[in-house]
Write a protein that holds these residues in place. Structure first.
Motif: not given
Ligand code: PGA
Length: 261
Positions: A72-82
């Motif tokens: 339903q949504n996703c982050g804007w980076e592939t991986e990381g400190a989020f």
């Protein structure tokens, strides 16, 4: 005739946006009943978009069917400190084919900007996850005659960094904010007018061929009693369904109301 050809080339999508409903157990029960009644149909593709924690239950229960699963949504980076974010790559490797991006609830409650949505669209596409990009005006914007201005701006933001090949993989959902979860549906004519506008915008940005192939879903209180007439419109290529997708019976009924042509 030309219109007829354009319509039949586009397989409809009947997608359920479950929002923050159904835990993993409820998801398994739903998907098992769905697979028991579902028959593949060339008229439409079915998609369910459960909350993150229920995705694997849906993928497992629907394995071997052609019913797709989406986030339903996703982050804007592939991986990381989020902290708290889920990357599009994680959705993909969990078995998702689609991801809903730019839903009005994300814009409203999580302050997602057109620019951020554009970033997510681009990243999802670059990884092979197919975005279902939501556009739609609020009631005051419609009443002020600004529907096309708002939807056009959201379109430009979402597809800012997308090329034609990427655009061809996307799905658009027109969801007038005033119709979401309110029981108020846009009339087929009102919806068709905006769908036509979005297709026109697609043509000026990506060319006539892409515009004739992109699928534009309608969302906003779609239910079995109104889906048939909405889905019969020339530029409405399916539905993004919230409330009515939580019940197997009404979800399947909506799909079955897709016109035969
Ligand atoms: P609704 O929601 O069908 O409950 O109006 C649609 C959506 O938000 O995608």
């Amino acid at each position: 005739m030309e219109d007829q050809r354009r319509m039949s080339a586009r397989r409809k999508i009947i997608a359920g946006n479950w929002k923050m409903f159904k835990d993993a157990r409820e998801t398994s029960i739903f998907c098992e009943s769905l697979r028991a009644v579902y028959k593949p149909d060339p008229r439409f593709e079915m998609v369910v978009c459960p909350p993150f924690t229920s995705i694997s239950a849906a993928v497992y229960a629907l394995a071997g069917t052609d019913i797709a699963v989406g986030g339903q949504n996703c982050g804007w980076e592939t991986e990381g400190a989020f902290t708290g974010e889920v990357s599009p790559r994680m959705l993909l490797t969990s078995g998702c084919k689609y991801v809903i991006l730019g839903h009005s609830e994300r814009r409203q409650y999580f302050s997602e900007s057109d620019q951020l949505i554009g970033k997510k669209v681009q990243l999802a596409l670059s990884l092979g996850l197919l975005p279902i990009v939501c556009l739609g005006e609020k009631i005051d914007e419609r009443e002020a005659g600004k529907t096309e201005e708002v939807v056009g701006r959201q379109f430009d933001g979402a597809f800012h960094s997308v090329d034609r090949t990427g655009f061809d993989k996307c799905v658009i959902a027109y969801e007038p904010v005033w119709a979401i979860g309110t029981g108020k549906t846009a009339t087929p004519e009102m919806a068709e007018e905006v769908h036509r506008f979005i297709r026109g915008r697609s043509a000026s940005r990506f060319g006539a061929e892409s515009a004739s192939e992109i699928r534009i879903l309608y969302g906003g209180s779609m239910k079995p009693t109104n889906s048939g007439e909405l889905l019969a419109e020339a530029d409405i290529d399916g539905g993004l369904i919230g409330g009515a997708s939580l019940d197997v019976g009404s979800f399947v009924e909506i799909a079955a109301s897709a016109p035969r042509r």
